[in-house]
Motif scaffolding. Structure first.
Motif, PDB file in Angstrom:
ATOM      1  N   LYS A  71       0.851  -1.196   0.000  1.00  0.00           N
ATOM      2  CA  LYS A  71       0.000   0.000   0.000  1.00  0.00           C
ATOM      3  C   LYS A  71       0.884   1.244   0.000  1.00  0.00           C
ATOM      4  O   LYS A  71       1.818   1.356   0.812  1.00  0.00           O
ATOM      5  CB  LYS A  71      -0.906  -0.015   1.233  1.00  0.00           C
ATOM      6  N   PRO A  72       0.597   2.177  -0.895  1.00  0.00           N
ATOM      7  CA  PRO A  72       1.523   3.305  -1.091  1.00  0.00           C
ATOM      8  C   PRO A  72       1.759   4.170   0.134  1.00  0.00           C
ATOM      9  O   PRO A  72       2.821   4.759   0.261  1.00  0.00           O
ATOM     10  CB  PRO A  72       0.836   4.127  -2.192  1.00  0.00           C
ATOM     11  N   ASP A  73       0.811   4.260   1.026  1.00  0.00           N
ATOM     12  CA  ASP A  73       1.032   5.172   2.161  1.00  0.00           C
ATOM     13  C   ASP A  73       1.689   4.491   3.360  1.00  0.00           C
ATOM     14  O   ASP A  73       1.724   5.060   4.446  1.00  0.00           O
ATOM     15  CB  ASP A  73      -0.283   5.836   2.589  1.00  0.00           C
ATOM     16  N   THR A 109       1.478  -0.066  10.250  1.00  0.00           N
ATOM     17  CA  THR A 109       0.526  -1.174  10.257  1.00  0.00           C
ATOM     18  C   THR A 109       0.457  -1.826  11.634  1.00  0.00           C
ATOM     19  O   THR A 109       1.382  -1.706  12.439  1.00  0.00           O
ATOM     20  CB  THR A 109       0.943  -2.246   9.234  1.00  0.00           C
ATOM     21  N   ASP A 110      -0.638  -2.536  11.850  1.00  0.00           N
ATOM     22  CA  ASP A 110      -0.785  -3.235  13.123  1.00  0.00           C
ATOM     23  C   ASP A 110       0.326  -4.259  13.303  1.00  0.00           C
ATOM     24  O   ASP A 110       0.843  -4.460  14.406  1.00  0.00           O
ATOM     25  CB  ASP A 110      -2.158  -3.904  13.225  1.00  0.00           C
ATOM     26  N   HIS A 246       0.050  11.800   0.898  1.00  0.00           N
ATOM     27  CA  HIS A 246       0.146  10.529   0.198  1.00  0.00           C
ATOM     28  C   HIS A 246       1.512  10.432  -0.464  1.00  0.00           C
ATOM     29  O   HIS A 246       1.896  11.270  -1.259  1.00  0.00           O
ATOM     30  CB  HIS A 246      -0.945  10.486  -0.881  1.00  0.00           C
ATOM     31  N   PRO A 247       2.282   9.396  -0.103  1.00  0.00           N
ATOM     32  CA  PRO A 247       3.631   9.305  -0.635  1.00  0.00           C
ATOM     33  C   PRO A 247       3.636   9.210  -2.149  1.00  0.00           C
ATOM     34  O   PRO A 247       2.740   8.633  -2.747  1.00  0.00           O
ATOM     35  CB  PRO A 247       4.149   8.007  -0.004  1.00  0.00           C
ATOM     36  N   LYS A 248       4.665   9.761  -2.723  1.00  0.00           N
ATOM     37  CA  LYS A 248       4.733   9.826  -4.178  1.00  0.00           C
ATOM     38  C   LYS A 248       5.310   8.548  -4.783  1.00  0.00           C
ATOM     39  O   LYS A 248       4.878   8.085  -5.801  1.00  0.00           O
ATOM     40  CB  LYS A 248       5.600  11.002  -4.590  1.00  0.00           C
ATOM     41  N   ASP A 260       4.039   5.762  -7.583  1.00  0.00           N
ATOM     42  CA  ASP A 260       2.726   5.465  -7.034  1.00  0.00           C
ATOM     43  C   ASP A 260       1.818   4.878  -8.114  1.00  0.00           C
ATOM     44  O   ASP A 260       1.473   5.534  -9.079  1.00  0.00           O
ATOM     45  CB  ASP A 260       2.145   6.781  -6.496  1.00  0.00           C
ATOM     46  N   PRO A 261       1.440   3.618  -7.977  1.00  0.00           N
ATOM     47  CA  PRO A 261       0.659   2.987  -9.031  1.00  0.00           C
ATOM     48  C   PRO A 261      -0.767   3.491  -9.101  1.00  0.00           C
ATOM     49  O   PRO A 261      -1.442   3.319 -10.112  1.00  0.00           O
ATOM     50  CB  PRO A 261       0.686   1.511  -8.638  1.00  0.00           C
ATOM     51  N   ILE A 262      -1.226   4.072  -8.024  1.00  0.00           N
ATOM     52  CA  ILE A 262      -2.612   4.538  -8.004  1.00  0.00           C
ATOM     53  C   ILE A 262      -2.753   5.811  -8.814  1.00  0.00           C
ATOM     54  O   ILE A 262      -3.588   5.930  -9.703  1.00  0.00           O
ATOM     55  CB  ILE A 262      -3.097   4.783  -6.563  1.00  0.00           C
TER      56      ILE A 262
END
Length: 327
Positions: A71-73, A109-110, A246-248, A260-262
């Motif tokens: 996940k990008p972030d 993350t958890d 949001h990270p690049k 960033d693929p999104i």
DNA sequence: AATAGCGTCAACCGCACCTGA
DNA sequence: GTCAGGTGCGGTTGACGCTAT
């Protein structure tokens, strides 16, 4: 990498089909498949996603890989003192509710928080011969580690003015040594270099219980049990005054950096999410040296609240010394 | 140089909960 | 009500890298 064979029975034609399900570390090819699929179709329906993306993985595995790594972030690298402090406090409040704790640490993350707790925090507890879920350990966290983390944070903020954290605000959630039960009321740190943060905070924190608040568990209750003083949310806000953008770009485990693929946009390389904190973990500050300084500071004359807190500083220091000897 | 011990962390597993048929 | 599939969560495992001997 190993794999398991799963027999799949299709209800339509009763044809039994054998599917090789991959397990173990993900390859770059698998990561790419997953990223591209989610970029086009979004998250969710993980079992379907795994099939349609051509991944020989379970839906669970895909979900985990995405949420914990791709996940990008996702923020990577050492936890900052601020984050460590927040984890300690939230854990003291919620226990092993890792996902709940992770919700308050953007980009973490958890799984990462859980690993941090198990590998670092519990290790420290073992070294002190304290149960990590005991009241005693909680007080050690509050009275020794948190001040050290604060100290680290202040040092960091002094050396770098670019940080958005507000040390003066953060100071308000750190217990004063004078408020901790294991420390005598008239205690003064042996010298100004031992707990510089404490000597600063002692002028901010109340030295007397606030009416209506529960003082018996240590001074952090000022911040967390009395909504009028400081709510958890306000503390979080002070720790993270703005949610990280949001990270690049992001970096795979194999070191390959991806756009960033999104968003599909090209970005400058200096905006990678590879977050590296040059400072070491905050707990090494404990290193028992601060406890040893307590010990050196005429422990015999301390008037500890043994009856109330179920443990004595001298006992803890003795344990620390014992472990120190073992080390 | 070999290897044993240890720490870290990605990944897996089992269980619980939720939702829709 | 119940059953199945999907999802989320917390505990645990195992691979890998580093360090000490």
């Amino acid at each position: 990498m190993h794999s398991i064979t799963k027999r799949v029975c299709h209800p339509n034609n009763n044809i039994e089909e054998e599917t090789e399900l991959r397990r173990g570390p993900w390859t770059l090819e698998e990561d790419t498949l997953l990223i591209h699929y989610i970029a086009r179709h979004g998250e969710g329906h993980w079992n379907l996603l795994a099939k349609r993306a051509g991944l020989k993985r379970t839906g669970k595995s895909c979900r985990l890989r995405w949420l914990n790594y791709l996940k990008p972030d996702i923020k990577r690298g050492n936890l900052t003192p601020q984050e460590q402090l927040l984890i300690l406090e939230l854990h003291s409040k919620w226990g092993n509710r890792w996902s709940k704790i992770a919700q308050h640490l953007p980009g973490r993350t958890d799984n990462e928080i859980k690993n941090y707790w198990r590998t670092r925090v519990q290790k420290q507890a073992r070294q002190l011969n304290i149960e990590s879920n005991s009241k005693r350990f909680l007080e050690a966290v509050r009275c020794f580690w948190m001040p050290r983390l604060l100290q680290k944070m202040e040092q960091t903020s002094n050396s770098s003015t670019s940080t958005n954290s507000s040390p003066s605000t953060l100071t308000t959630i750190i217990p004063s040594a004078q408020d901790c039960e294991l420390v005598p009321n008239d205690f003064v740190p042996p010298n100004s270099t031992t707990f510089p943060a404490l000597s600063d905070s002692s002028s901010i924190l109340p030295n007397k219980p606030i009416p209506g608040s529960n003082h018996s568990n240590g001074c952090l209750n000022y911040a967390f049990t009395n909504q009028n003083i400081l709510s958890t949310d306000s503390i979080i806000t002070s720790l993270f005054p703005q949610v990280e953008e949001h990270p690049k770009t992001y970096t795979f485990s194999n070191g390959i950096e991806k756009t960033d693929p999104i968003s599909g946009l090209d970005h400058e390389s200096n905006s990678s999410v590879h977050y590296v904190d040059s400072s070491s973990y905050g707990f090494e500050g404990l290193n028992l040296d601060s406890i040893l300084e307590f010990e050196a500071f005429d422990v015999s004359g301390l008037n500890c609240h043994v009856a109330e807190s179920d443990w004595a500083l001298g006992d803890m220091a003795a344990d620390a010394l014992w472990n120190m000897g073992e080390m």
